[in-house]
Structures are given as structure tokens and as C-alpha cells.
Write a protein that holds these residues in place. Structure first.
Motif, mmCIF file in Angstrom:
data_model
loop_
_atom_site.group_PDB
_atom_site.id
_atom_site.type_symbol
_atom_site.label_atom_id
_atom_site.label_comp_id
_atom_site.label_asym_id
_atom_site.label_seq_id
_atom_site.Cartn_x
_atom_site.Cartn_y
_atom_site.Cartn_z
ATOM 1 N N LEU A 42 0.841 -1.188 0.000
ATOM 2 C CA LEU A 42 0.000 0.000 0.000
ATOM 3 C C LEU A 42 0.880 1.242 0.000
ATOM 4 O O LEU A 42 1.864 1.317 0.740
ATOM 5 C CB LEU A 42 -0.899 0.001 1.250
ATOM 6 N N PHE A 43 0.473 2.204 -0.845
ATOM 7 C CA PHE A 43 1.196 3.461 -0.993
ATOM 8 C C PHE A 43 0.225 4.624 -0.816
ATOM 9 O O PHE A 43 -0.977 4.471 -1.061
ATOM 10 C CB PHE A 43 1.810 3.558 -2.393
ATOM 11 N N ASP A 44 0.755 5.778 -0.463
ATOM 12 C CA ASP A 44 -0.105 6.954 -0.387
ATOM 13 C C ASP A 44 -0.307 7.524 -1.789
ATOM 14 O O ASP A 44 0.166 6.945 -2.779
ATOM 15 C CB ASP A 44 0.453 7.989 0.602
ATOM 16 N N SER A 45 -0.987 8.655 -1.885
ATOM 17 C CA SER A 45 -1.315 9.235 -3.192
ATOM 18 C C SER A 45 -0.084 9.692 -3.966
ATOM 19 O O SER A 45 -0.129 9.818 -5.186
ATOM 20 C CB SER A 45 -2.275 10.404 -3.021
ATOM 21 N N GLU A 46 1.026 9.899 -3.278
ATOM 22 C CA GLU A 46 2.276 10.304 -3.935
ATOM 23 C C GLU A 46 3.212 9.123 -4.155
ATOM 24 O O GLU A 46 4.384 9.286 -4.461
ATOM 25 C CB GLU A 46 2.955 11.396 -3.116
ATOM 26 N N LYS A 47 2.673 7.921 -3.961
ATOM 27 C CA LYS A 47 3.390 6.655 -4.147
ATOM 28 C C LYS A 47 4.518 6.435 -3.150
ATOM 29 O O LYS A 47 5.503 5.769 -3.434
ATOM 30 C CB LYS A 47 3.862 6.505 -5.588
ATOM 31 N N ASN A 48 4.351 6.997 -1.959
ATOM 32 C CA ASN A 48 5.264 6.701 -0.854
ATOM 33 C C ASN A 48 4.756 5.431 -0.181
ATOM 34 O O ASN A 48 3.564 5.324 0.138
ATOM 35 C CB ASN A 48 5.280 7.847 0.164
ATOM 36 N N LEU A 49 5.651 4.490 0.046
ATOM 37 C CA LEU A 49 5.283 3.213 0.640
ATOM 38 C C LEU A 49 4.752 3.394 2.062
ATOM 39 O O LEU A 49 5.379 4.060 2.884
ATOM 40 C CB LEU A 49 6.483 2.270 0.653
ATOM 41 N N ILE A 50 3.593 2.798 2.318
ATOM 42 C CA ILE A 50 3.035 2.766 3.669
ATOM 43 C C ILE A 50 3.343 1.421 4.308
ATOM 44 O O ILE A 50 3.824 1.345 5.428
ATOM 45 C CB ILE A 50 1.512 3.028 3.648
ATOM 46 N N ILE A 51 3.056 0.341 3.570
ATOM 47 C CA ILE A 51 3.338 -1.007 4.075
ATOM 48 C C ILE A 51 3.546 -1.944 2.889
ATOM 49 O O ILE A 51 2.880 -1.803 1.866
ATOM 50 C CB ILE A 51 2.229 -1.501 5.022
ATOM 51 N N ALA A 52 4.456 -2.900 3.026
ATOM 52 C CA ALA A 52 4.819 -3.772 1.907
ATOM 53 C C ALA A 52 4.480 -5.232 2.183
ATOM 54 O O ALA A 52 4.603 -5.715 3.312
ATOM 55 C CB ALA A 52 6.311 -3.654 1.610
ATOM 56 N N SER A 53 4.054 -5.904 1.123
ATOM 57 C CA SER A 53 3.931 -7.359 1.066
ATOM 58 C C SER A 53 3.111 -7.994 2.190
ATOM 59 O O SER A 53 3.543 -8.932 2.857
ATOM 60 C CB SER A 53 5.314 -8.005 1.020
ATOM 61 N N VAL A 54 1.899 -7.518 2.357
ATOM 62 C CA VAL A 54 0.979 -8.105 3.332
ATOM 63 C C VAL A 54 0.197 -9.210 2.614
ATOM 64 O O VAL A 54 -0.392 -8.974 1.563
ATOM 65 C CB VAL A 54 0.017 -7.036 3.901
ATOM 66 N N PRO A 55 0.185 -10.437 3.154
ATOM 67 C CA PRO A 55 -0.503 -11.533 2.466
ATOM 68 C C PRO A 55 -2.025 -11.405 2.522
ATOM 69 O O PRO A 55 -2.580 -10.985 3.538
ATOM 70 C CB PRO A 55 -0.041 -12.781 3.215
ATOM 71 N N ALA A 56 -2.673 -11.771 1.432
ATOM 72 C CA ALA A 56 -4.140 -11.823 1.388
ATOM 73 C C ALA A 56 -4.589 -13.089 2.101
ATOM 74 O O ALA A 56 -4.231 -14.197 1.703
ATOM 75 C CB ALA A 56 -4.616 -11.830 -0.060
ATOM 76 N N VAL A 57 -5.373 -12.927 3.149
ATOM 77 C CA VAL A 57 -5.899 -14.038 3.930
ATOM 78 C C VAL A 57 -7.407 -13.854 4.012
ATOM 79 O O VAL A 57 -7.886 -12.758 4.290
ATOM 80 C CB VAL A 57 -5.284 -14.065 5.349
#
Length: 105
Positions: A42-57
Motif C-alpha cells: 500500500l502506498f499513499d497518493s504520492e506513491k510513498n510506501l506505507i506497508i509492503a507485502s501483506v498476504p491476502a488471507v
């Protein structure tokens, strides 16, 4: 609380933007063959990373237990709409498995 579906694309890698509770977020979906699931960044509107590689469960909020003030205030959930899957695969995403957002506003 508002509940709406976020359409999933039939691709093993894709990005899209969606407003959640009035804030624009950028999502990156990447299918992992070995884990047999999507991992979402997930990234903000300016494409700054908020959180990376969270698995879909299934049935567990996507960012459950993660303390990050920039995350959406509501919950993102992958739900088996047929309520019949014991094991899922890539083909189930967007058809049997759908992504929903339950907003706070």
C-alpha cells in the motif's frame, strides 16, 4: 458504515488507485506462486510506501494488528462469496473471492 467492493483484476501483478474514506491510496498486487496467494503493498497518493507485502488471507482484515497511522481507517477484507472454498487459487480471486472495504465514514 459504508461497505463496497474493490474490483480485482485477472493479472498476477497489477497496480491501481482507489479513494477510501476520502483519501486516495495506491495498491500493488503481486501473486506469489509458491505461497499461492496475493501479497499487497500500500502506498499513499504520492506513491510513498506505507506497508509492503501483506498476504491476502480470507476473513481476516488485510492490515489486522498493524499499527501505522497512514493506513485506511476502515477494514479491507477478502471474502469467499460462495462460502465453499477450502483451498483457493489464483482463478478464485475476483470471481469467488472478492475484496471489500468497510469504511468508517
Amino acid at each position: 458504515m459504508a461497505l463496497f467492493e474493490i474490483p480485482l483484476i485477472k493479472s498476477k501483478y497489477y497496480e491501481f488507485s482507489v479513494p477510501l474514506d476520502g483519501i486516495l491510496y495506491n495498491f500493488e498486487f503481486c501473486w506469489n506462486e509458491r505461497a499461492e496467494r496475493f501479497f499487497i503493498s500500500l502506498f499513499d497518493s504520492e506513491k510513498n510506501l506505507i506497508i509492503a507485502s501483506v498476504p491476502a488471507v480470507l476473513k481476516i482484515p488485510l492490515f489486522y494488528g498493524i499499527k501505522e497511522k497512514r493506513l485506511p481507517k476502515g477494514q479491507l477484507l477478502f471474502i469467499d462469496t460462495t462460502n465453499s472454498l477450502k483451498k483457493h487459487n489464483f482463478e478464485d480471486f475476483g470471481t469467488k473471492i472478492k475484496l471489500f472495504y468497510e469504511g468508517k465514514n
